[in-house]
Design a protein around this motif. Structure first.
Motif, PDB file in Angstrom:
ATOM      1  N   GLU A  54       9.956  23.063 110.934  1.00 26.91           N
ATOM      2  CA  GLU A  54       9.637  24.352 110.360  1.00 26.91           C
ATOM      3  C   GLU A  54       8.933  24.184 109.018  1.00 26.91           C
ATOM      4  O   GLU A  54       9.032  23.135 108.367  1.00 26.91           O
ATOM      5  N   ARG A  55       8.241  25.217 108.629  1.00 25.15           N
ATOM      6  CA  ARG A  55       7.588  25.200 107.323  1.00 25.15           C
ATOM      7  C   ARG A  55       8.652  25.161 106.233  1.00 25.15           C
ATOM      8  O   ARG A  55       9.622  25.916 106.260  1.00 25.15           O
ATOM      9  N   GLU A  56       8.425  24.274 105.260  1.00 30.97           N
ATOM     10  CA  GLU A  56       9.417  24.005 104.230  1.00 30.97           C
ATOM     11  C   GLU A  56       8.850  24.318 102.856  1.00 30.97           C
ATOM     12  O   GLU A  56       7.707  23.952 102.549  1.00 30.97           O
ATOM     13  N   PHE A  57       9.652  24.948 102.022  1.00 32.60           N
ATOM     14  CA  PHE A  57       9.266  25.207 100.636  1.00 32.60           C
ATOM     15  C   PHE A  57       9.207  23.893  99.862  1.00 32.60           C
ATOM     16  O   PHE A  57      10.067  23.022 100.030  1.00 32.60           O
ATOM     17  N   VAL A  58       8.205  23.774  98.996  1.00 30.24           N
ATOM     18  CA  VAL A  58       8.065  22.580  98.160  1.00 30.24           C
ATOM     19  C   VAL A  58       8.209  22.936  96.676  1.00 30.24           C
ATOM     20  O   VAL A  58       9.042  22.367  95.974  1.00 30.24           O
ATOM     21  N   ALA A  59       7.394  23.877  96.211  1.00 29.74           N
ATOM     22  CA  ALA A  59       7.414  24.221  94.792  1.00 29.74           C
ATOM     23  C   ALA A  59       6.748  25.570  94.598  1.00 29.74           C
ATOM     24  O   ALA A  59       5.968  26.010  95.444  1.00 29.74           O
ATOM     25  N   ALA A  60       7.077  26.218  93.492  1.00 30.82           N
ATOM     26  CA  ALA A  60       6.455  27.499  93.170  1.00 30.82           C
ATOM     27  C   ALA A  60       6.326  27.646  91.667  1.00 30.82           C
ATOM     28  O   ALA A  60       7.083  27.032  90.902  1.00 30.82           O
ATOM     29  N   ILE A  61       5.367  28.468  91.264  1.00 34.97           N
ATOM     30  CA  ILE A  61       5.136  28.720  89.843  1.00 34.97           C
ATOM     31  C   ILE A  61       4.868  30.204  89.658  1.00 34.97           C
ATOM     32  O   ILE A  61       4.157  30.827  90.461  1.00 34.97           O
ATOM     33  N   SER A  62       5.437  30.782  88.624  1.00 27.67           N
ATOM     34  CA  SER A  62       5.255  32.204  88.372  1.00 27.67           C
ATOM     35  C   SER A  62       3.848  32.484  87.861  1.00 27.67           C
ATOM     36  O   SER A  62       3.087  31.574  87.520  1.00 27.67           O
ATOM     37  N   GLY A  63       3.526  33.774  87.780  1.00 20.80           N
ATOM     38  CA  GLY A  63       2.158  34.178  87.500  1.00 20.80           C
ATOM     39  C   GLY A  63       1.555  33.599  86.221  1.00 20.80           C
ATOM     40  O   GLY A  63       0.398  33.190  86.201  1.00 20.80           O
ATOM     41  N   ARG A  64       2.333  33.556  85.184  1.00 19.55           N
ATOM     42  CA  ARG A  64       1.835  33.019  83.903  1.00 19.55           C
ATOM     43  C   ARG A  64       2.364  31.624  83.640  1.00 19.55           C
ATOM     44  O   ARG A  64       2.224  31.123  82.527  1.00 19.55           O
ATOM     45  N   GLY A  65       2.964  31.023  84.666  1.00 17.76           N
ATOM     46  CA  GLY A  65       3.398  29.635  84.548  1.00 17.76           C
ATOM     47  C   GLY A  65       4.683  29.437  83.778  1.00 17.76           C
ATOM     48  O   GLY A  65       5.022  28.300  83.443  1.00 17.76           O
ATOM     49  N   ILE A  66       5.410  30.518  83.519  1.00 23.11           N
ATOM     50  CA  ILE A  66       6.628  30.395  82.722  1.00 23.11           C
ATOM     51  C   ILE A  66       7.731  29.703  83.513  1.00 23.11           C
ATOM     52  O   ILE A  66       8.471  28.875  82.985  1.00 23.11           O
ATOM     53  N   ASN A  67       7.845  30.048  84.781  1.00 22.34           N
ATOM     54  CA  ASN A  67       8.909  29.499  85.614  1.00 22.34           C
ATOM     55  C   ASN A  67       8.346  28.661  86.744  1.00 22.34           C
ATOM     56  O   ASN A  67       7.323  29.002  87.338  1.00 22.34           O
ATOM     57  N   THR A  68       9.030  27.574  87.032  1.00 26.64           N
ATOM     58  CA  THR A  68       8.720  26.741  88.180  1.00 26.64           C
ATOM     59  C   THR A  68      10.013  26.461  88.936  1.00 26.64           C
ATOM     60  O   THR A  68      11.108  26.557  88.381  1.00 26.64           O
ATOM     61  N   TYR A  69       9.844  26.109  90.201  1.00 26.82           N
ATOM     62  CA  TYR A  69      11.008  25.842  91.035  1.00 26.82           C
ATOM     63  C   TYR A  69      10.596  24.831  92.088  1.00 26.82           C
ATOM     64  O   TYR A  69       9.487  24.913  92.627  1.00 26.82           O
ATOM     65  N   ARG A  77       1.782  35.592  96.180  1.00 27.46           N
ATOM     66  CA  ARG A  77       2.376  36.922  96.283  1.00 27.46           C
ATOM     67  C   ARG A  77       2.180  37.622  94.950  1.00 27.46           C
ATOM     68  O   ARG A  77       2.401  37.022  93.894  1.00 27.46           O
ATOM     69  N   TYR A  78       1.773  38.861  95.009  1.00 27.94           N
ATOM     70  CA  TYR A  78       1.590  39.618  93.776  1.00 27.94           C
ATOM     71  C   TYR A  78       2.938  39.851  93.111  1.00 27.94           C
ATOM     72  O   TYR A  78       3.895  40.285  93.763  1.00 27.94           O
ATOM     73  N   SER A  79       3.023  39.545  91.827  1.00 25.98           N
ATOM     74  CA  SER A  79       4.269  39.759  91.090  1.00 25.98           C
ATOM     75  C   SER A  79       3.958  39.785  89.605  1.00 25.98           C
ATOM     76  O   SER A  79       3.382  38.846  89.077  1.00 25.98           O
ATOM     77  N   ILE A  80       4.362  40.835  88.929  1.00 26.92           N
ATOM     78  CA  ILE A  80       4.045  40.966  87.508  1.00 26.92           C
ATOM     79  C   ILE A  80       5.149  40.412  86.617  1.00 26.92           C
ATOM     80  O   ILE A  80       4.990  40.362  85.410  1.00 26.92           O
ATOM     81  N   ASN A  81       6.266  39.973  87.217  1.00 29.71           N
ATOM     82  CA  ASN A  81       7.315  39.377  86.396  1.00 29.71           C
ATOM     83  C   ASN A  81       7.308  37.872  86.603  1.00 29.71           C
ATOM     84  O   ASN A  81       6.382  37.316  87.186  1.00 29.71           O
ATOM     85  N   SER A  82       8.312  37.197  86.147  1.00 32.64           N
ATOM     86  CA  SER A  82       8.329  35.735  86.173  1.00 32.64           C
ATOM     87  C   SER A  82       9.219  35.163  87.268  1.00 32.64           C
ATOM     88  O   SER A  82       9.632  34.015  87.208  1.00 32.64           O
ATOM     89  N   VAL A  83       9.498  35.970  88.269  1.00 33.91           N
ATOM     90  CA  VAL A  83      10.321  35.509  89.381  1.00 33.91           C
ATOM     91  C   VAL A  83       9.494  34.600  90.286  1.00 33.91           C
ATOM     92  O   VAL A  83       8.297  34.823  90.477  1.00 33.91           O
ATOM     93  N   VAL A  84      10.137  33.563  90.809  1.00 35.01           N
ATOM     94  CA  VAL A  84       9.491  32.715  91.810  1.00 35.01           C
ATOM     95  C   VAL A  84      10.226  32.888  93.134  1.00 35.01           C
ATOM     96  O   VAL A  84      11.393  33.264  93.161  1.00 35.01           O
ATOM     97  N   PHE A  85       9.557  32.582  94.224  1.00 35.72           N
ATOM     98  CA  PHE A  85      10.090  32.806  95.552  1.00 35.72           C
ATOM     99  C   PHE A  85       9.999  31.520  96.368  1.00 35.72           C
ATOM    100  O   PHE A  85       9.063  30.736  96.196  1.00 35.72           O
ATOM    101  N   SER A  86      10.944  31.341  97.289  1.00 33.76           N
ATOM    102  CA  SER A  86      10.975  30.091  98.044  1.00 33.76           C
ATOM    103  C   SER A  86      10.943  30.263  99.555  1.00 33.76           C
ATOM    104  O   SER A  86      10.962  29.275 100.276  1.00 33.76           O
ATOM    105  N   ARG A  87      10.896  31.473 100.048  1.00 31.21           N
ATOM    106  CA  ARG A  87      10.842  31.681 101.494  1.00 31.21           C
ATOM    107  C   ARG A  87       9.417  31.984 101.920  1.00 31.21           C
ATOM    108  O   ARG A  87       8.719  32.752 101.257  1.00 31.21           O
ATOM    109  N   PRO A  88       8.988  31.427 103.041  1.00 33.30           N
ATOM    110  CA  PRO A  88       7.633  31.742 103.520  1.00 33.30           C
ATOM    111  C   PRO A  88       7.416  33.245 103.665  1.00 33.30           C
ATOM    112  O   PRO A  88       6.316  33.740 103.388  1.00 33.30           O
TER     113      PRO A  88
END
Length: 125
Positions: free
Chosen positions: A43-58, A98-109
């Motif tokens: 299955e498709r697997e999450f690797v990494a994500a970064i928020s819109g302004r780069g504040i948060n990573t996961y 994904r459009y997001s104006i806050n600093s939340v990151v997401f990990s599900r496809p």
């Protein structure tokens, strides 16, 4: 927004690659960007994500301390620096947004609305 992933290739174990995700068609700083990968038969697997302004990573645990996600808003790109590659990193890598104006990151496809075409990373042992 349209996404174009690039930078994949064949590398020996212990080597490195830098993937890029180039975006067009929107204010990219308003988008969370994630990298996913899919190995044959898996299955498709999450690797990494970064928020819109780069504040948060996961990161998924298996790539922490080896991969670094970053973004360059001026160039509308998000990069995934992959170091100390292992054969189990072999997969097609996709970037997603994904459009997001806050600093939340997401990990599900299913959290992402826009996808690039994928770039193949092959790590030989």
């Amino acid at each position: 927004v349209q996404l174009q992933a690039s930078g994949g290739g064949l590398v020996q174990a212990g080597g490195f690659l830098r993937l890029s995700c180039a975006a067009s068609g929107g204010p990219f700083s308003s988008y969370v960007v994630g990298w996913f990968r899919q190995a044959p038969g898996k299955e498709r697997e999450f690797v990494a994500a970064i928020s819109g302004r780069g504040i948060n990573t996961y990161y998924v645990d298996s790539v922490k301390a080896r991969f670094i996600i970053s973004r360059d808003s001026a160039k509308n790109t998000v990069c995934l620096q992959m170091n100390s590659l292992k054969p189990e990193d072999t997969a097609v890598y996709y970037c997603a947004a994904r459009y997001s104006i806050n600093s939340v990151v997401f990990s599900r496809p299913s959290d992402y609305h826009y996808w690039g075409q994928g770039t193949l990373v092959t790590v030989s042992s």
